[in-house]
Design an enzyme around this catalytic site. Structure first.
Site, PDB file in Angstrom:
ATOM      1  CG  ASP A  11      -1.970  -1.031   1.217  1.00  0.00           C
ATOM      2  OD1 ASP A  11      -2.378  -1.423   0.105  1.00  0.00           O
ATOM      3  OD2 ASP A  11      -2.416  -1.475   2.289  1.00  0.00           O
ATOM      4  CG  ASP A 130     -11.541  -2.181  -0.274  1.00  0.00           C
ATOM      5  OD1 ASP A 130     -10.846  -3.198  -0.438  1.00  0.00           O
ATOM      6  OD2 ASP A 130     -11.150  -1.036  -0.557  1.00  0.00           O
TER       7      ASP A 130
END
Length: 251
Positions: A11, A130
């Site tokens: 990330d 998500d």
């Protein structure tokens, strides 16, 4: 039987690898280019590289970072973050990415999945989802988990498959960063409802969690971040343990 895959996730924010818990409280985890090379050398099967602030900051993924990573690794890598057009994907693939991951842009304009699949092939298109369990229902969230929707995880997964996605990267927001294990019940349901590979994400904390997601969650690949970034689970040891548990894996 197809071998299962181990995928470190980088990330990226402001050019650095970061890691948080439940999508917040981010801490620095190192230089993404250095980490990418390290993981390729250690036997990771693939890499996922997510520019986590790109959608929120309304911009595309940083191309120079993709170029630098591509120069260092010899395994497939997927890039995501703020991708919303065929032209942007074309630029990323030219810089060396093998696949792209789309999330918020796919929900906002589902035809994007069809367009990318038709232009570059379904094997290039990963749809990241998500989702958070709210009152017993798994609901899709956008923009790095900051925007809730009323979209059901399983309905959306079936739609993205029909539109040409080659893989689904499912992150459980409830499990993310907790190190309490993957959301195997939801993963197993996804595996029965769609026919494309499912990458499990969110919750890895031990070798047993990886074993469980391949066996109970029926996952095709397992993605993790902090347990790899901070050296808690060395990839060669993890793969050997999986092999010892009769899980098909590339050593």
């Amino acid at each position: 039987m197809l071998t299962k895959r181990i995928i470190p996730c980088l990330d990226i924010k402001n050019g650095r690898t970061v890691k948080g818990v439940n999508f917040v409280n981010l801490i620095d985890a190192g230089d993404p280019v250095v980490l990418a090379k390290q993981y390729a050398d250690l036997g990771a099967d693939e890499l996922v590289f997510l520019d986590i602030a790109a959608t929120l900051e309304n911009r595309g993924t940083t191309l120079d970072m993709v170029l630098k990573v591509a120069e260092q690794v010899n395994i497939p890598f997927t890039v995501g973050g703020g991708i919303s057009s065929v032209a942007h994907v074309n630029a990323l693939l030219k810089c060396g990415a093998d696949k792209v991951s789309i999330n918020s842009s796919a929900v906002k304009r589902p035809d994007l999945i069809n367009e990318l699949s038709e232009k570059f092939g379904s094997q290039c298109v990963v749809v990241a989802i998500d989702a958070k369990q709210v009152d017993g229902e798994w609901l899709v969230h956008l923009a790095g988990g900051t925007i809730p929707t009323a979209i059901n995880l399983f309905d959306w997964a079936k739609e993205v498959e029909q539109r040409g996605a080659g893989e689904i990267l499912f992150t459980s927001m409830n499990n993310d960063g907790t190190k309490a294990g993957f959301a195997n019940k939801a993963l197993a349901q996804l595996a029965t409802e769609v026919n494309i590979p499912i990458i499990a994400s969110g919750g890895a904390g031990s070798v047993q969690h990886f074993i469980d997601t391949f066996v109970e969650g029926k996952s095709d690949a397992a993605l993790a971040a902090s347990v790899f970034h901070f050296g808690e689970i060395p990839i060669p040891d993890l793969k050997q343990a999986l092999k010892n548990n009769n899980i098909p894996i590339r050593l």
